[in-house]
Design a protein around this motif. Structure first.
Motif, short mmCIF file in Angstrom:
data_model
loop_
_atom_site.label_atom_id
_atom_site.label_comp_id
_atom_site.label_asym_id
_atom_site.label_seq_id
_atom_site.Cartn_x
_atom_site.Cartn_y
_atom_site.Cartn_z
N MET A 277 0.84 -1.20 0.00
CA MET A 277 0.00 0.00 0.00
C MET A 277 0.88 1.25 0.00
O MET A 277 1.81 1.37 0.81
N ALA A 280 -3.15 5.28 2.32
CA ALA A 280 -4.23 4.70 3.13
C ALA A 280 -4.96 5.79 3.88
O ALA A 280 -4.41 6.88 4.13
N GLY A 298 -6.71 0.93 1.90
CA GLY A 298 -5.41 1.19 1.30
C GLY A 298 -5.40 0.97 -0.19
O GLY A 298 -6.16 0.15 -0.73
N ALA A 300 -2.87 0.07 -3.45
CA ALA A 300 -1.59 -0.47 -3.86
C ALA A 300 -1.49 -0.50 -5.39
O ALA A 300 -0.52 -0.02 -5.97
#
Length: 578
Positions: A277, A280, A298, A300
Protein backbone atom coordinates in the motif's frame (compact mmCIF):
# COMPACT_ATOMS: atom_id res chain seq x y z
CA UNK A 1 -24.04 -15.81 -41.08
CA UNK A 2 -23.51 -18.57 -38.52
CA UNK A 3 -22.28 -15.95 -36.05
CA UNK A 4 -25.71 -14.40 -35.69
CA UNK A 5 -28.10 -16.00 -33.22
CA UNK A 6 -31.66 -16.44 -34.40
CA UNK A 7 -34.65 -15.61 -32.23
CA UNK A 8 -36.52 -18.34 -30.44
CA UNK A 9 -36.42 -19.95 -27.01
CA UNK A 10 -33.68 -22.50 -26.39
CA UNK A 11 -34.88 -26.06 -26.92
CA UNK A 12 -38.13 -24.97 -28.66
CA UNK A 13 -38.22 -25.75 -32.42
CA UNK A 14 -39.07 -22.84 -34.68
CA UNK A 15 -41.95 -22.96 -37.11
CA UNK A 16 -41.22 -22.37 -40.77
CA UNK A 17 -42.52 -18.81 -40.50
CA UNK A 18 -40.39 -18.17 -37.38
CA UNK A 19 -37.33 -19.64 -39.05
CA UNK A 20 -37.76 -17.36 -42.08
CA UNK A 21 -38.23 -14.37 -39.74
CA UNK A 22 -35.12 -15.37 -37.80
CA UNK A 23 -33.07 -15.69 -40.98
CA UNK A 24 -34.26 -12.27 -42.11
CA UNK A 25 -33.28 -10.79 -38.76
CA UNK A 26 -29.88 -12.49 -39.01
CA UNK A 27 -29.21 -10.98 -42.44
CA UNK A 28 -30.42 -7.57 -41.33
CA UNK A 29 -28.11 -7.42 -38.32
CA UNK A 30 -25.15 -8.91 -40.15
CA UNK A 31 -25.44 -6.25 -42.85
CA UNK A 32 -24.83 -3.63 -40.16
CA UNK A 33 -21.15 -2.81 -39.76
CA UNK A 34 -21.65 -1.55 -36.19
CA UNK A 35 -22.14 -3.84 -33.22
CA UNK A 36 -25.86 -4.56 -33.13
CA UNK A 37 -27.98 -6.37 -30.54
CA UNK A 38 -31.74 -6.95 -30.86
CA UNK A 39 -33.84 -7.31 -27.71
CA UNK A 40 -37.48 -8.12 -27.05
CA UNK A 41 -40.02 -6.24 -24.92
CA UNK A 42 -38.57 -7.77 -21.74
CA UNK A 43 -35.04 -6.61 -22.51
CA UNK A 44 -33.88 -10.14 -23.37
CA UNK A 45 -31.36 -10.48 -26.20
CA UNK A 46 -32.86 -12.24 -29.25
CA UNK A 47 -30.09 -11.74 -31.81
CA UNK A 48 -26.55 -10.33 -32.15
CA UNK A 49 -24.23 -9.82 -35.09
CA UNK A 50 -20.60 -10.86 -35.36
CA UNK A 51 -19.35 -7.29 -34.77
CA UNK A 52 -21.06 -7.22 -31.36
CA UNK A 53 -19.69 -10.64 -30.47
CA UNK A 54 -16.18 -9.49 -31.31
CA UNK A 55 -16.44 -6.20 -29.44
CA UNK A 56 -17.87 -7.87 -26.31
CA UNK A 57 -15.67 -10.96 -26.46
CA UNK A 58 -18.68 -13.27 -26.17
CA UNK A 59 -20.17 -16.00 -28.36
CA UNK A 60 -23.77 -15.70 -29.50
CA UNK A 61 -24.73 -18.59 -27.23
CA UNK A 62 -23.54 -16.55 -24.23
CA UNK A 63 -25.72 -13.59 -25.20
CA UNK A 64 -29.02 -14.81 -26.63
CA UNK A 65 -31.71 -15.28 -24.00
CA UNK A 66 -29.90 -13.14 -21.40
CA UNK A 67 -31.06 -9.82 -20.00
CA UNK A 68 -29.07 -7.13 -21.85
CA UNK A 69 -28.79 -4.84 -18.83
CA UNK A 70 -27.95 -7.49 -16.21
CA UNK A 71 -25.37 -9.23 -18.37
CA UNK A 72 -23.54 -6.30 -19.93
CA UNK A 73 -24.11 -2.85 -18.40
CA UNK A 74 -21.71 -1.82 -15.61
CA UNK A 75 -20.44 1.25 -13.81
CA UNK A 76 -16.78 2.29 -13.88
CA UNK A 77 -16.00 -0.08 -11.01
CA UNK A 78 -17.50 -3.15 -12.64
CA UNK A 79 -20.65 -3.15 -10.51
CA UNK A 80 -24.08 -3.65 -12.03
CA UNK A 81 -25.85 -0.37 -12.72
CA UNK A 82 -29.08 -0.06 -10.67
CA UNK A 83 -32.00 -0.54 -13.03
CA UNK A 84 -33.68 2.63 -11.83
CA UNK A 85 -30.63 4.65 -12.90
CA UNK A 86 -30.07 2.99 -16.28
CA UNK A 87 -31.13 5.27 -19.15
CA UNK A 88 -30.31 2.53 -21.63
CA UNK A 89 -32.67 -0.01 -20.08
CA UNK A 90 -35.40 2.60 -19.87
CA UNK A 91 -35.04 3.29 -23.58
CA UNK A 92 -35.06 -0.45 -24.38
CA UNK A 93 -38.31 -1.01 -22.53
CA UNK A 94 -40.19 2.20 -23.40
CA UNK A 95 -39.44 2.20 -27.13
CA UNK A 96 -37.72 5.61 -27.08
CA UNK A 97 -34.76 6.52 -29.25
CA UNK A 98 -31.86 7.56 -27.04
CA UNK A 99 -28.09 7.59 -27.05
CA UNK A 100 -25.37 7.78 -24.46
CA UNK A 101 -21.62 8.38 -24.43
CA UNK A 102 -18.76 6.55 -22.77
CA UNK A 103 -20.53 3.97 -20.61
CA UNK A 104 -19.01 0.73 -19.38
CA UNK A 105 -19.87 -2.78 -20.57
CA UNK A 106 -18.61 -6.18 -19.37
CA UNK A 107 -16.65 -8.31 -21.82
CA UNK A 108 -16.58 -12.08 -21.64
CA UNK A 109 -12.99 -12.05 -20.33
CA UNK A 110 -13.97 -9.93 -17.33
CA UNK A 111 -12.54 -6.65 -18.65
CA UNK A 112 -14.62 -3.52 -18.95
CA UNK A 113 -14.91 -1.71 -22.26
CA UNK A 114 -16.12 1.88 -22.60
CA UNK A 115 -18.57 2.40 -25.47
CA UNK A 116 -21.17 4.80 -26.73
CA UNK A 117 -24.64 3.48 -27.50
CA UNK A 118 -27.79 4.16 -29.49
CA UNK A 119 -31.14 2.50 -28.76
CA UNK A 120 -34.11 2.69 -31.13
CA UNK A 121 -37.43 0.81 -31.49
CA UNK A 122 -37.15 -2.31 -33.65
CA UNK A 123 -39.34 -5.26 -34.61
CA UNK A 124 -37.33 -8.52 -34.35
CA UNK A 125 -40.13 -10.37 -36.17
CA UNK A 126 -43.72 -10.02 -37.42
CA UNK A 127 -46.01 -9.10 -34.54
CA UNK A 128 -43.02 -8.83 -32.19
CA UNK A 129 -41.85 -5.51 -30.77
CA UNK A 130 -38.51 -4.75 -29.21
CA UNK A 131 -35.50 -2.54 -29.65
CA UNK A 132 -32.15 -2.42 -31.39
CA UNK A 133 -29.04 -1.43 -29.44
CA UNK A 134 -26.00 -0.21 -31.39
CA UNK A 135 -22.64 -0.13 -29.58
CA UNK A 136 -19.79 1.91 -31.06
CA UNK A 137 -16.50 3.51 -30.16
CA UNK A 138 -16.69 6.88 -28.40
CA UNK A 139 -14.90 9.82 -30.09
CA UNK A 140 -11.65 9.09 -28.25
CA UNK A 141 -11.65 5.40 -29.21
CA UNK A 142 -12.56 2.32 -27.21
CA UNK A 143 -11.69 2.71 -23.54
CA UNK A 144 -10.71 -0.13 -21.23
CA UNK A 145 -10.84 -0.23 -17.47
CA UNK A 146 -7.58 0.78 -15.82
CA UNK A 147 -7.04 -0.45 -12.29
CA UNK A 148 -4.18 2.02 -11.87
CA UNK A 149 -6.47 5.03 -11.59
CA UNK A 150 -9.88 5.61 -10.07
CA UNK A 151 -12.23 8.31 -11.19
CA UNK A 152 -13.47 10.45 -8.30
CA UNK A 153 -16.91 9.58 -6.99
CA UNK A 154 -19.67 11.97 -7.91
CA UNK A 155 -21.97 13.22 -5.18
CA UNK A 156 -24.64 10.85 -6.49
CA UNK A 157 -22.15 7.96 -6.28
CA UNK A 158 -21.37 8.84 -2.66
CA UNK A 159 -25.01 9.00 -1.68
CA UNK A 160 -25.71 5.69 -3.44
CA UNK A 161 -22.77 4.04 -1.64
CA UNK A 162 -23.92 5.31 1.75
CA UNK A 163 -27.49 4.18 1.09
CA UNK A 164 -26.30 0.73 0.01
CA UNK A 165 -24.04 0.53 3.07
CA UNK A 166 -26.93 1.37 5.37
CA UNK A 167 -29.11 -1.29 3.76
CA UNK A 168 -26.43 -3.96 3.83
CA UNK A 169 -25.28 -3.38 7.40
CA UNK A 170 -28.69 -2.99 9.01
CA UNK A 171 -29.94 -6.25 7.52
CA UNK A 172 -27.61 -8.48 9.56
CA UNK A 173 -26.97 -9.02 13.26
CA UNK A 174 -23.78 -10.97 12.66
CA UNK A 175 -20.65 -8.85 13.23
CA UNK A 176 -18.42 -10.90 10.92
CA UNK A 177 -21.00 -10.76 8.13
CA UNK A 178 -21.31 -6.97 8.55
CA UNK A 179 -17.54 -6.50 8.18
CA UNK A 180 -17.40 -8.71 5.09
CA UNK A 181 -20.26 -6.74 3.55
CA UNK A 182 -18.54 -3.42 4.20
CA UNK A 183 -15.31 -4.77 2.70
CA UNK A 184 -17.19 -5.80 -0.45
CA UNK A 185 -18.77 -2.34 -0.68
CA UNK A 186 -15.48 -0.46 -0.42
CA UNK A 187 -13.10 -2.77 -2.30
CA UNK A 188 -12.40 -2.23 -5.16
CA UNK A 189 -14.76 0.72 -5.40
CA UNK A 190 -12.61 2.90 -3.12
CA UNK A 191 -9.46 0.92 -2.41
CA UNK A 192 -7.47 -2.26 -3.06
CA UNK A 193 -7.30 -3.28 0.62
CA UNK A 194 -9.65 -3.14 3.60
CA UNK A 195 -8.32 -3.78 7.11
CA UNK A 196 -10.51 -4.02 10.22
CA UNK A 197 -9.03 -3.77 13.73
CA UNK A 198 -11.52 -4.25 16.58
CA UNK A 199 -11.28 -3.73 20.33
CA UNK A 200 -12.56 -6.54 22.51
CA UNK A 201 -14.55 -6.01 25.70
CA UNK A 202 -11.23 -6.23 27.58
CA UNK A 203 -9.67 -3.54 25.36
CA UNK A 204 -7.50 -6.02 23.53
CA UNK A 205 -6.95 -5.41 19.81
CA UNK A 206 -7.57 -7.99 17.10
CA UNK A 207 -7.05 -7.60 13.39
CA UNK A 208 -10.23 -9.45 12.54
CA UNK A 209 -10.41 -9.03 8.77
CA UNK A 210 -7.99 -8.15 5.96
CA UNK A 211 -9.42 -8.21 2.41
CA UNK A 212 -7.48 -7.76 -0.83
CA UNK A 213 -8.77 -7.20 -4.36
CA UNK A 214 -6.76 -9.59 -6.53
CA UNK A 215 -7.41 -10.82 -10.07
CA UNK A 216 -10.94 -9.47 -10.01
CA UNK A 217 -12.05 -11.10 -6.74
CA UNK A 218 -11.90 -10.37 -3.01
CA UNK A 219 -9.40 -12.51 -1.13
CA UNK A 220 -9.29 -12.80 2.65
CA UNK A 221 -5.71 -12.69 3.95
CA UNK A 222 -5.61 -14.95 6.98
CA UNK A 223 -1.85 -14.47 7.27
CA UNK A 224 -2.36 -10.80 8.16
CA UNK A 225 -5.15 -11.36 10.68
CA UNK A 226 -4.88 -12.12 14.37
CA UNK A 227 -4.07 -10.55 17.74
CA UNK A 228 -2.43 -7.13 17.88
CA UNK A 229 -0.35 -5.34 20.54
CA UNK A 230 -2.21 -3.08 23.01
CA UNK A 231 -3.19 0.49 22.16
CA UNK A 232 -0.50 2.93 23.39
CA UNK A 233 -1.85 5.81 25.42
CA UNK A 234 0.22 8.60 23.86
CA UNK A 235 1.23 7.43 20.38
CA UNK A 236 0.59 9.99 17.60
CA UNK A 237 0.53 7.28 14.91
CA UNK A 238 -2.72 7.15 12.85
CA UNK A 239 -3.96 3.68 13.82
CA UNK A 240 -3.20 4.22 17.52
CA UNK A 241 -5.04 7.53 17.46
CA UNK A 242 -8.01 5.99 15.63
CA UNK A 243 -8.27 3.18 18.19
CA UNK A 244 -8.41 5.85 20.92
CA UNK A 245 -11.25 7.56 19.05
CA UNK A 246 -9.35 10.43 17.41
CA UNK A 247 -10.28 11.81 14.01
CA UNK A 248 -9.55 9.98 10.77
CA UNK A 249 -6.26 10.62 8.99
CA UNK A 250 -4.11 9.77 5.98
CA UNK A 251 -1.19 7.37 6.16
CA UNK A 252 1.47 5.82 3.97
CA UNK A 253 4.68 3.79 4.19
CA UNK A 254 6.59 6.91 5.20
CA UNK A 255 4.32 7.30 8.22
CA UNK A 256 5.84 4.21 9.80
CA UNK A 257 9.41 4.44 8.45
CA UNK A 258 10.97 5.80 11.61
CA UNK A 259 11.73 3.89 14.80
CA UNK A 260 8.42 2.34 15.97
CA UNK A 261 6.97 3.86 19.12
CA UNK A 262 4.79 0.83 19.93
CA UNK A 263 3.99 -2.74 19.01
CA UNK A 264 1.12 -1.51 16.85
CA UNK A 265 3.57 0.61 14.84
CA UNK A 266 5.65 -2.53 14.20
CA UNK A 267 2.57 -4.34 12.89
CA UNK A 268 1.70 -1.36 10.70
CA UNK A 269 5.18 -1.40 9.17
CA UNK A 270 4.66 -5.07 8.34
CA UNK A 271 1.21 -4.37 6.88
CA UNK A 272 2.42 -1.65 4.51
CA UNK A 273 5.44 -3.72 3.45
CA UNK A 274 3.43 -6.89 2.80
CA UNK A 275 0.50 -5.26 1.01
CA UNK A 276 2.46 -2.70 -0.99
CA UNK A 277 0.00 0.00 0.00
CA UNK A 278 1.32 3.43 -0.95
CA UNK A 279 -1.65 5.38 0.43
CA UNK A 280 -4.23 4.70 3.13
CA UNK A 281 -6.98 6.33 5.11
CA UNK A 282 -7.65 5.24 8.71
CA UNK A 283 -10.80 6.09 10.63
CA UNK A 284 -12.18 5.08 14.04
CA UNK A 285 -15.27 2.88 14.24
CA UNK A 286 -17.34 4.41 17.03
CA UNK A 287 -20.33 2.87 18.74
CA UNK A 288 -22.94 4.75 20.74
CA UNK A 289 -20.73 4.84 23.83
CA UNK A 290 -17.29 3.45 23.02
CA UNK A 291 -14.70 3.16 20.29
CA UNK A 292 -15.14 -0.28 18.72
CA UNK A 293 -12.15 -0.32 16.39
CA UNK A 294 -10.74 1.19 13.20
CA UNK A 295 -11.04 0.75 9.44
CA UNK A 296 -8.06 1.14 7.11
CA UNK A 297 -8.59 1.44 3.36
CA UNK A 298 -5.41 1.19 1.30
CA UNK A 299 -4.37 1.59 -2.32
CA UNK A 300 -1.59 -0.47 -3.86
CA UNK A 301 -2.50 -1.15 -7.50
CA UNK A 302 -4.11 2.22 -8.04
CA UNK A 303 -1.60 4.97 -8.57
CA UNK A 304 -3.67 7.85 -7.19
CA UNK A 305 -3.37 8.57 -3.48
CA UNK A 306 -6.10 9.33 -0.99
CA UNK A 307 -6.61 13.01 -0.17
CA UNK A 308 -8.25 14.87 2.74
CA UNK A 309 -11.37 15.11 0.57
CA UNK A 310 -11.83 11.33 0.99
CA UNK A 311 -12.00 11.46 4.80
CA UNK A 312 -15.64 12.60 5.23
CA UNK A 313 -16.91 9.65 3.16
CA UNK A 314 -14.80 7.22 5.18
CA UNK A 315 -16.14 8.67 8.43
CA UNK A 316 -19.71 8.30 7.16
CA UNK A 317 -19.00 4.65 6.36
CA UNK A 318 -17.41 3.89 9.74
CA UNK A 319 -20.27 5.63 11.54
CA UNK A 320 -22.66 3.15 9.93
CA UNK A 321 -20.28 0.30 10.69
CA UNK A 322 -20.22 1.35 14.35
CA UNK A 323 -24.00 1.21 14.64
CA UNK A 324 -24.08 -2.20 12.94
CA UNK A 325 -21.40 -3.59 15.28
CA UNK A 326 -23.16 -2.14 18.32
CA UNK A 327 -26.39 -3.87 17.30
CA UNK A 328 -24.60 -7.13 16.57
CA UNK A 329 -22.82 -7.11 19.94
CA UNK A 330 -26.04 -6.30 21.78
CA UNK A 331 -27.75 -9.17 20.00
CA UNK A 332 -24.90 -11.54 20.86
CA UNK A 333 -25.09 -10.53 24.54
CA UNK A 334 -28.83 -11.15 24.57
CA UNK A 335 -28.29 -14.46 22.82
CA UNK A 336 -25.70 -15.48 25.40
CA UNK A 337 -28.08 -14.59 28.22
CA UNK A 338 -30.83 -16.54 26.50
CA UNK A 339 -28.62 -19.58 25.98
CA UNK A 340 -27.61 -19.49 29.65
CA UNK A 341 -31.27 -19.32 30.66
CA UNK A 342 -32.03 -22.21 28.35
CA UNK A 343 -29.33 -24.40 29.86
CA UNK A 344 -30.64 -23.72 33.37
CA UNK A 345 -34.35 -23.87 32.60
CA UNK A 346 -34.47 -27.05 30.55
CA UNK A 347 -33.84 -29.94 32.93
CA UNK A 348 -31.67 -33.03 32.96
CA UNK A 349 -33.84 -36.06 32.26
CA UNK A 350 -34.18 -38.75 34.95
CA UNK A 351 -32.97 -42.31 34.38
CA UNK A 352 -35.82 -44.83 34.40
CA UNK A 353 -34.77 -48.49 34.49
CA UNK A 354 -35.62 -50.15 31.22
CA UNK A 355 -36.92 -46.95 29.57
CA UNK A 356 -35.09 -44.82 27.01
CA UNK A 357 -35.79 -41.09 27.19
CA UNK A 358 -34.46 -38.11 25.27
CA UNK A 359 -35.50 -34.52 24.56
CA UNK A 360 -34.80 -31.73 22.09
CA UNK A 361 -35.17 -27.96 22.09
CA UNK A 362 -34.73 -25.84 18.93
CA UNK A 363 -35.01 -22.03 19.23
CA UNK A 364 -37.10 -19.85 16.99
CA UNK A 365 -35.04 -18.94 13.90
CA UNK A 366 -35.74 -15.20 13.94
CA UNK A 367 -36.13 -14.47 17.62
CA UNK A 368 -34.15 -14.88 20.80
CA UNK A 369 -32.52 -18.28 21.17
CA UNK A 370 -34.88 -19.34 23.95
CA UNK A 371 -38.65 -19.05 24.19
CA UNK A 372 -41.81 -20.26 25.80
CA UNK A 373 -41.65 -23.92 24.77
CA UNK A 374 -40.51 -26.33 27.48
CA UNK A 375 -40.42 -29.93 28.61
CA UNK A 376 -39.88 -31.61 31.96
CA UNK A 377 -39.58 -35.07 33.50
CA UNK A 378 -39.14 -35.83 37.20
CA UNK A 379 -39.78 -38.52 39.82
CA UNK A 380 -43.01 -38.45 41.84
CA UNK A 381 -42.62 -41.62 43.90
CA UNK A 382 -40.68 -44.84 43.84
CA UNK A 383 -42.49 -46.19 40.79
CA UNK A 384 -44.05 -43.07 39.28
CA UNK A 385 -42.65 -40.26 37.15
CA UNK A 386 -44.14 -37.11 35.69
CA UNK A 387 -43.78 -36.06 32.04
CA UNK A 388 -44.73 -32.57 30.92
CA UNK A 389 -44.52 -30.45 27.84
CA UNK A 390 -45.92 -26.98 27.35
CA UNK A 391 -45.89 -23.71 25.47
CA UNK A 392 -46.14 -20.24 27.01
CA UNK A 393 -47.37 -17.74 24.43
CA UNK A 394 -44.42 -15.88 22.85
CA UNK A 395 -40.83 -16.71 21.97
CA UNK A 396 -38.64 -14.16 23.69
CA UNK A 397 -37.03 -13.65 27.09
CA UNK A 398 -40.38 -12.70 28.66
CA UNK A 399 -41.85 -16.00 27.47
CA UNK A 400 -38.81 -17.83 28.85
CA UNK A 401 -39.24 -16.20 32.24
CA UNK A 402 -42.94 -17.10 32.23
CA UNK A 403 -42.06 -20.65 31.26
CA UNK A 404 -39.75 -20.90 34.27
CA UNK A 405 -42.55 -19.73 36.57
CA UNK A 406 -45.04 -22.26 35.19
CA UNK A 407 -42.59 -25.15 35.22
CA UNK A 408 -41.49 -24.50 38.81
CA UNK A 409 -45.09 -24.20 40.06
CA UNK A 410 -46.01 -27.41 38.24
CA UNK A 411 -43.15 -29.27 39.92
CA UNK A 412 -44.17 -27.94 43.33
CA UNK A 413 -47.84 -28.89 42.92
CA UNK A 414 -47.07 -32.33 41.47
CA UNK A 415 -44.44 -33.14 44.10
CA UNK A 416 -46.64 -32.05 46.98
CA UNK A 417 -49.42 -34.42 45.78
CA UNK A 418 -47.54 -37.35 44.21
CA UNK A 419 -50.66 -39.55 44.03
CA UNK A 420 -52.92 -36.88 42.54
CA UNK A 421 -54.35 -37.29 39.05
CA UNK A 422 -52.71 -35.10 36.37
CA UNK A 423 -56.01 -33.26 35.88
CA UNK A 424 -56.08 -32.22 39.54
CA UNK A 425 -52.52 -30.90 39.39
CA UNK A 426 -53.21 -28.93 36.18
CA UNK A 427 -56.42 -27.48 37.66
CA UNK A 428 -54.41 -26.17 40.62
CA UNK A 429 -51.75 -24.83 38.25
CA UNK A 430 -54.41 -23.02 36.18
CA UNK A 431 -55.61 -21.17 39.26
CA UNK A 432 -52.04 -20.14 40.08
CA UNK A 433 -51.41 -18.96 36.52
CA UNK A 434 -54.42 -16.66 36.76
CA UNK A 435 -53.36 -15.08 40.05
CA UNK A 436 -49.60 -15.45 40.44
CA UNK A 437 -47.71 -16.09 37.21
CA UNK A 438 -47.06 -13.26 34.76
CA UNK A 439 -47.96 -15.21 31.62
CA UNK A 440 -50.85 -14.66 29.20
CA UNK A 441 -51.84 -18.23 28.24
CA UNK A 442 -50.29 -21.68 28.38
CA UNK A 443 -50.91 -24.97 26.62
CA UNK A 444 -49.51 -28.13 28.16
CA UNK A 445 -49.73 -31.88 28.75
CA UNK A 446 -49.04 -33.46 32.12
CA UNK A 447 -48.67 -37.23 32.26
CA UNK A 448 -48.02 -39.73 35.04
CA UNK A 449 -45.93 -42.74 34.04
CA UNK A 450 -46.07 -45.94 36.12
CA UNK A 451 -44.84 -49.50 35.73
CA UNK A 452 -47.46 -52.23 36.27
CA UNK A 453 -47.09 -55.70 37.72
CA UNK A 454 -47.33 -57.08 34.17
CA UNK A 455 -44.07 -55.23 33.26
CA UNK A 456 -45.98 -52.82 31.02
CA UNK A 457 -45.79 -49.07 31.40
CA UNK A 458 -49.02 -47.11 31.78
CA UNK A 459 -49.57 -43.49 30.89
CA UNK A 460 -52.23 -41.35 32.57
CA UNK A 461 -52.47 -37.84 31.21
CA UNK A 462 -54.48 -34.65 30.81
CA UNK A 463 -54.22 -32.21 27.93
CA UNK A 464 -54.72 -28.43 28.30
CA UNK A 465 -55.14 -27.21 24.73
CA UNK A 466 -51.92 -28.80 23.47
CA UNK A 467 -51.23 -30.90 20.33
CA UNK A 468 -51.91 -34.57 21.19
CA UNK A 469 -49.12 -37.03 22.05
CA UNK A 470 -48.20 -39.52 19.34
CA UNK A 471 -47.77 -43.23 20.10
CA UNK A 472 -45.78 -45.30 17.57
CA UNK A 473 -45.52 -49.07 17.88
CA UNK A 474 -42.39 -50.95 16.93
CA UNK A 475 -43.98 -52.14 13.67
CA UNK A 476 -44.86 -48.56 12.61
CA UNK A 477 -48.52 -48.26 13.63
CA UNK A 478 -49.39 -44.81 14.94
CA UNK A 479 -52.11 -43.32 17.08
CA UNK A 480 -52.65 -39.81 18.38
CA UNK A 481 -53.69 -39.83 22.03
CA UNK A 482 -56.42 -37.25 21.57
CA UNK A 483 -58.46 -38.18 24.65
CA UNK A 484 -58.49 -36.12 27.87
CA UNK A 485 -58.49 -32.86 25.95
CA UNK A 486 -59.37 -29.71 27.92
CA UNK A 487 -59.02 -25.95 27.58
CA UNK A 488 -55.70 -24.18 27.86
CA UNK A 489 -54.47 -22.42 31.00
CA UNK A 490 -55.01 -18.76 31.74
CA UNK A 491 -58.45 -18.27 30.19
CA UNK A 492 -60.27 -17.71 33.47
CA UNK A 493 -62.86 -20.33 32.50
CA UNK A 494 -63.43 -23.06 35.08
CA UNK A 495 -64.27 -26.46 33.63
CA UNK A 496 -63.60 -30.02 34.81
CA UNK A 497 -60.42 -31.44 33.31
CA UNK A 498 -60.49 -35.06 32.11
CA UNK A 499 -57.83 -37.76 32.45
CA UNK A 500 -57.16 -40.72 30.19
CA UNK A 501 -55.10 -43.88 30.58
CA UNK A 502 -53.37 -46.07 28.02
CA UNK A 503 -50.96 -49.00 28.15
CA UNK A 504 -47.70 -48.50 26.26
CA UNK A 505 -46.80 -51.62 24.25
CA UNK A 506 -43.33 -53.10 24.37
CA UNK A 507 -40.78 -51.24 22.20
CA UNK A 508 -43.28 -48.46 21.55
CA UNK A 509 -42.24 -44.82 21.20
CA UNK A 510 -44.19 -42.00 22.85
CA UNK A 511 -43.63 -38.49 21.51
CA UNK A 512 -44.69 -35.25 23.21
CA UNK A 513 -43.97 -32.08 21.21
CA UNK A 514 -44.92 -28.42 20.83
CA UNK A 515 -46.77 -26.87 17.91
CA UNK A 516 -43.60 -25.50 16.29
CA UNK A 517 -42.94 -29.01 15.00
CA UNK A 518 -46.15 -29.18 12.97
CA UNK A 519 -47.52 -25.66 12.42
CA UNK A 520 -46.86 -23.63 9.28
CA UNK A 521 -48.23 -20.25 8.14
CA UNK A 522 -49.07 -21.78 4.76
CA UNK A 523 -50.52 -25.16 5.72
CA UNK A 524 -53.17 -26.40 8.11
CA UNK A 525 -52.33 -28.01 11.44
CA UNK A 526 -53.91 -31.21 10.12
CA UNK A 527 -51.33 -31.32 7.32
CA UNK A 528 -48.57 -30.96 9.89
CA UNK A 529 -49.97 -33.69 12.12
CA UNK A 530 -50.32 -36.05 9.16
CA UNK A 531 -46.73 -35.32 8.09
CA UNK A 532 -45.51 -36.04 11.63
CA UNK A 533 -47.48 -39.31 11.81
CA UNK A 534 -46.13 -40.60 8.49
CA UNK A 535 -42.49 -39.76 9.19
CA UNK A 536 -42.67 -41.09 12.75
CA UNK A 537 -44.02 -44.40 11.45
CA UNK A 538 -41.19 -44.69 8.93
CA UNK A 539 -38.58 -44.00 11.64
CA UNK A 540 -40.01 -46.32 14.29
CA UNK A 541 -37.05 -48.72 14.05
CA UNK A 542 -34.42 -45.97 14.48
CA UNK A 543 -32.52 -45.44 17.74
CA UNK A 544 -34.37 -42.88 19.86
CA UNK A 545 -31.81 -40.05 19.42
CA UNK A 546 -31.71 -40.57 15.66
CA UNK A 547 -35.53 -40.77 15.63
CA UNK A 548 -35.81 -37.31 17.20
CA UNK A 549 -33.10 -35.68 15.08
CA UNK A 550 -34.59 -36.96 11.85
CA UNK A 551 -38.10 -35.89 12.84
CA UNK A 552 -36.85 -32.35 13.37
CA UNK A 553 -35.14 -32.36 9.96
CA UNK A 554 -38.03 -33.94 8.06
CA UNK A 555 -41.15 -32.60 9.77
CA UNK A 556 -40.45 -29.09 11.01
CA UNK A 557 -41.77 -26.69 8.30
CA UNK A 558 -39.12 -24.58 6.59
CA UNK A 559 -41.27 -21.47 7.05
CA UNK A 560 -41.70 -22.13 10.77
CA UNK A 561 -40.96 -19.10 12.98
CA UNK A 562 -41.59 -20.73 16.37
CA UNK A 563 -39.37 -22.66 18.75
CA UNK A 564 -39.78 -26.44 19.18
CA UNK A 565 -39.59 -28.66 22.26
CA UNK A 566 -40.04 -32.40 22.21
CA UNK A 567 -39.59 -35.28 24.64
CA UNK A 568 -39.64 -38.91 23.57
CA UNK A 569 -39.48 -42.19 25.43
CA UNK A 570 -39.28 -45.80 24.30
CA UNK A 571 -40.44 -48.83 26.28
CA UNK A 572 -38.23 -51.90 26.62
CA UNK A 573 -38.73 -55.17 24.72
CA UNK A 574 -40.57 -57.99 26.48
CA UNK A 575 -38.59 -60.09 28.89
CA UNK A 576 -38.14 -63.61 27.57
CA UNK A 577 -38.81 -66.77 29.64
CA UNK A 578 -36.10 -67.56 32.17
Amino acid sequence: MDDVAAPGREGVPLSGHQARSGALLDRTLENLRASAIAVDDDGLIVAVNSAAQSMLGREASELVGQDFHDLLHRDRYGHSVPRTRCRMRKALLTGDTRHGDAEWFARGDGDLVQLSWLVTPYAPGPGVTGALAMLYEPPGGVGHSDGGHSAPLTELDRLALLAETTTQLTSTLDADEALHRLAALTVPRLADWAVFDLLTERDEVRRVLVMEHKDGILVERDDLQGPMPPVPAESPMPLSRALRGAASSLAGPATYQGPPDSGIAVEQQRLFTTTGMHSAVIAPIRGLRDVLGALTLGRAQRHDAFTPADLPLLEDLTRRAGLALDNARLYQRQRKVAETMQRHLLPQLPVLPGLEMTARYVPAPDASSVGGDWYDAFALADHAHALAIGDVVGHDLDAAAGMAQVRNMLRAFAWSHPEAAPSAVVTQLDEAVMHIAEVPMVTMILARLTLGDDALWRLRWTNAGHPPPLLITHDGQTRYLDEAHGILLGTGVTRPRPDAVTVLPHQATLLLYTDGLVESPHHSIDDGLDRLRRHAASLAHRPLDSFCDLLLDLVRPSDNDDDVAMIALRTPPPVGPA
